[in-house]
Design a protein around this motif. Structure first.
Motif, PDB file in Angstrom:
ATOM      1  N   ARG A  99      -1.261  -8.610   7.125  1.00  0.00           N
ATOM      2  CA  ARG A  99      -0.112  -8.843   6.271  1.00  0.00           C
ATOM      3  C   ARG A  99       1.256  -8.205   6.428  1.00  0.00           C
ATOM      4  N   GLY A 100       1.095  -7.311   7.529  1.00  0.00           N
ATOM      5  CA  GLY A 100       2.646  -6.474   7.732  1.00  0.00           C
ATOM      6  C   GLY A 100       2.746  -5.362   6.738  1.00  0.00           C
ATOM      7  N   MET A 101       1.490  -4.943   6.165  1.00  0.00           N
ATOM      8  CA  MET A 101       1.688  -3.699   5.082  1.00  0.00           C
ATOM      9  C   MET A 101       1.227  -2.411   5.831  1.00  0.00           C
ATOM     10  N   TYR A 102       2.090  -2.212   6.661  1.00  0.00           N
ATOM     11  CA  TYR A 102       1.580  -0.917   7.833  1.00  0.00           C
ATOM     12  C   TYR A 102       1.198   0.384   7.088  1.00  0.00           C
ATOM     13  N   GLY A 103       2.244   0.565   6.131  1.00  0.00           N
ATOM     14  CA  GLY A 103       1.938   1.983   5.564  1.00  0.00           C
ATOM     15  C   GLY A 103       0.685   1.776   4.613  1.00  0.00           C
ATOM     16  N   ARG A 104       0.299   0.726   3.878  1.00  0.00           N
ATOM     17  CA  ARG A 104      -0.989   0.821   3.373  1.00  0.00           C
ATOM     18  C   ARG A 104      -2.134   0.819   4.175  1.00  0.00           C
ATOM     19  N   ALA A 105      -2.065   0.216   5.256  1.00  0.00           N
ATOM     20  CA  ALA A 105      -3.057   0.206   6.221  1.00  0.00           C
ATOM     21  C   ALA A 105      -3.480   1.572   6.890  1.00  0.00           C
ATOM     22  N   GLU A 106      -2.271   2.240   7.104  1.00  0.00           N
ATOM     23  CA  GLU A 106      -2.471   3.817   7.405  1.00  0.00           C
ATOM     24  C   GLU A 106      -3.051   4.532   6.649  1.00  0.00           C
ATOM     25  N   ASN A 107      -2.917   4.347   5.587  1.00  0.00           N
ATOM     26  CA  ASN A 107      -3.512   5.238   4.257  1.00  0.00           C
ATOM     27  C   ASN A 107      -5.164   4.759   4.273  1.00  0.00           C
ATOM     28  N   ILE A 108      -5.319   3.623   4.461  1.00  0.00           N
ATOM     29  CA  ILE A 108      -6.834   3.210   4.474  1.00  0.00           C
ATOM     30  C   ILE A 108      -7.490   3.804   5.594  1.00  0.00           C
ATOM     31  N   LEU A 109      -6.667   3.965   6.937  1.00  0.00           N
ATOM     32  CA  LEU A 109      -7.141   4.467   8.133  1.00  0.00           C
ATOM     33  C   LEU A 109      -7.364   5.832   7.905  1.00  0.00           C
ATOM     34  N   PHE A 110      -6.693   6.548   7.497  1.00  0.00           N
ATOM     35  CA  PHE A 110      -7.071   8.019   7.187  1.00  0.00           C
ATOM     36  C   PHE A 110      -7.976   8.355   6.171  1.00  0.00           C
ATOM     37  N   ASP A 111      -8.044   7.484   5.213  1.00  0.00           N
ATOM     38  CA  ASP A 111      -8.865   7.564   4.001  1.00  0.00           C
ATOM     39  C   ASP A 111     -10.423   7.492   4.848  1.00  0.00           C
ATOM     40  N   LEU A 112     -10.529   6.537   5.810  1.00  0.00           N
ATOM     41  CA  LEU A 112     -11.629   6.176   6.353  1.00  0.00           C
ATOM     42  C   LEU A 112     -12.257   7.437   7.416  1.00  0.00           C
ATOM     43  N   LEU A 113     -11.147   7.972   8.119  1.00  0.00           N
ATOM     44  CA  LEU A 113     -11.223   9.097   8.857  1.00  0.00           C
ATOM     45  C   LEU A 113     -11.753  10.472   8.072  1.00  0.00           C
ATOM     46  N   GLU A 114     -11.382  10.352   6.876  1.00  0.00           N
ATOM     47  CA  GLU A 114     -11.819  11.656   6.092  1.00  0.00           C
ATOM     48  C   GLU A 114     -12.970  11.494   5.593  1.00  0.00           C
ATOM     49  N   GLN A 115     -13.532  10.097   4.976  1.00  0.00           N
ATOM     50  CA  GLN A 115     -14.654  10.058   4.367  1.00  0.00           C
ATOM     51  C   GLN A 115     -15.720   9.686   5.181  1.00  0.00           C
ATOM     52  N   TYR A 116     -15.401   8.766   6.336  1.00  0.00           N
ATOM     53  CA  TYR A 116     -16.590   8.125   7.086  1.00  0.00           C
ATOM     54  C   TYR A 116     -16.093   8.387   8.674  1.00  0.00           C
ATOM     55  N   PRO A 117     -15.793   9.523   9.119  1.00  0.00           N
ATOM     56  CA  PRO A 117     -15.304   9.819  10.587  1.00  0.00           C
ATOM     57  C   PRO A 117     -16.301   9.387  11.530  1.00  0.00           C
ATOM     58  N   SER A 118     -15.827   8.693  12.610  1.00  0.00           N
ATOM     59  CA  SER A 118     -16.914   8.105  13.683  1.00  0.00           C
ATOM     60  C   SER A 118     -15.506   7.642  14.971  1.00  0.00           C
ATOM     61  N   ALA A 119     -16.373   7.739  15.954  1.00  0.00           N
ATOM     62  CA  ALA A 119     -15.398   7.433  17.149  1.00  0.00           C
ATOM     63  C   ALA A 119     -14.778   6.007  17.132  1.00  0.00           C
ATOM     64  N   LYS A 120     -15.691   4.984  16.503  1.00  0.00           N
ATOM     65  CA  LYS A 120     -15.196   3.683  16.339  1.00  0.00           C
ATOM     66  C   LYS A 120     -13.812   3.433  15.520  1.00  0.00           C
ATOM     67  N   VAL A 121     -14.005   4.333  14.273  1.00  0.00           N
ATOM     68  CA  VAL A 121     -12.614   4.399  13.539  1.00  0.00           C
ATOM     69  C   VAL A 121     -11.680   4.883  14.101  1.00  0.00           C
ATOM     70  N   LEU A 122     -11.856   5.796  14.977  1.00  0.00           N
ATOM     71  CA  LEU A 122     -10.540   6.852  15.640  1.00  0.00           C
ATOM     72  C   LEU A 122     -10.019   5.657  16.623  1.00  0.00           C
TER      73      LEU A 122
END
Length: 220
Positions: A158-181
């Motif tokens: 949807r072009g909401m890149y700021g929100r996408a980035e927030n979700i990305l780092f939440d995932l990396l903090e809570q559920y770190p994995s090589a796939k998410v990285l």
């Protein structure tokens, strides 16, 4: 041509579903929650051949697999289930049962985000409103990884890149994995190719893209 047919078909299907939902909303406004739940179960059986009990006995991933016999979700069944689960969640919310409402809302959101990803849906579709309403209802909850992954993809779509980035780092903090990285690196690679105007519209900038790439390094 196929994309236009899909778009028109989904629009007509959404209109049909909307008619049935108006009946459910009427019951809920009169606090007839049990009648609403019974009607939802009847509608699920009528339009999908499945009962609420069976649908809710499956994990989100298994439900999606069962709706995707050819590797792509059946639009009819998927949209009926997503829409009716959302209303079922609202009925349980009216009954004060937050556990059951949360379970329905997350399952509905999971299917809806997958459908919006797979199908050509116009940006003016009410399905986006439905997705955003579910996201709002779940704001105070910690969402499981598989839901957050779809949210990450949804916000970028949807072009909401700021929100996408927030979700990305939440995932990396809570559920770190090589796939998410890896998905994070690919995300920033796509953003690097965007114009400054496109990024600004998504509440982002090229400077923030570079900062994000640097932040990813600490997760390697």
């Amino acid at each position: 041509m196929k994309k236009m047919i899909n778009k028109d078909y989904i629009l007509r299907l959404a209109e049909q579903i909307g008619y049935e939902l108006s009946i459910l909303i009427g019951l809920r406004k009169r606090n007839r929650y049990q009648d609403e739940l019974l009607t939802i179960d009847n509608l699920l059986l009528k339009y999908t051949g499945l009962t609420s009990r069976f649908i809710n006995s499956l994990s989100d991933e298994l439900l999606l697999q069962s709706l995707s016999p050819l590797g792509k979700m059946n639009v009819d069944t998927g949209l009926w289930i997503a829409s009716l689960l959302k209303e079922e969640g609202a009925a349980y919310e009216g009954l004060g049962n937050s556990n059951e409402s949360y379970y329905r809302y997350t399952k509905s959101l999971y299917l809806l985000l997958e459908l919006l990803h797979q199908e050509h849906v116009g940006t003016d579709s009410t399905l986006y409103d439905d997705a955003d309403e579910l996201i709002q209802k779940l704001t105070d909850y910690a969402l499981p990884a598989h839901i957050q992954q779809k949210l990450f993809r949804y916000y970028e779509q949807r072009g909401m890149y700021g929100r996408a980035e927030n979700i990305l780092f939440d995932l990396l903090e809570q559920y770190p994995s090589a796939k998410v990285l890896q998905e994070g690196h690919e995300f920033y690679q796509r953003l690097q190719k965007k114009s400054s105007i496109d990024l600004q519209l998504g509440d982002f900038s090229h400077e923030e893209v570079q900062e994000g790439i640097e932040q990813l390094q600490r997760f390697n």
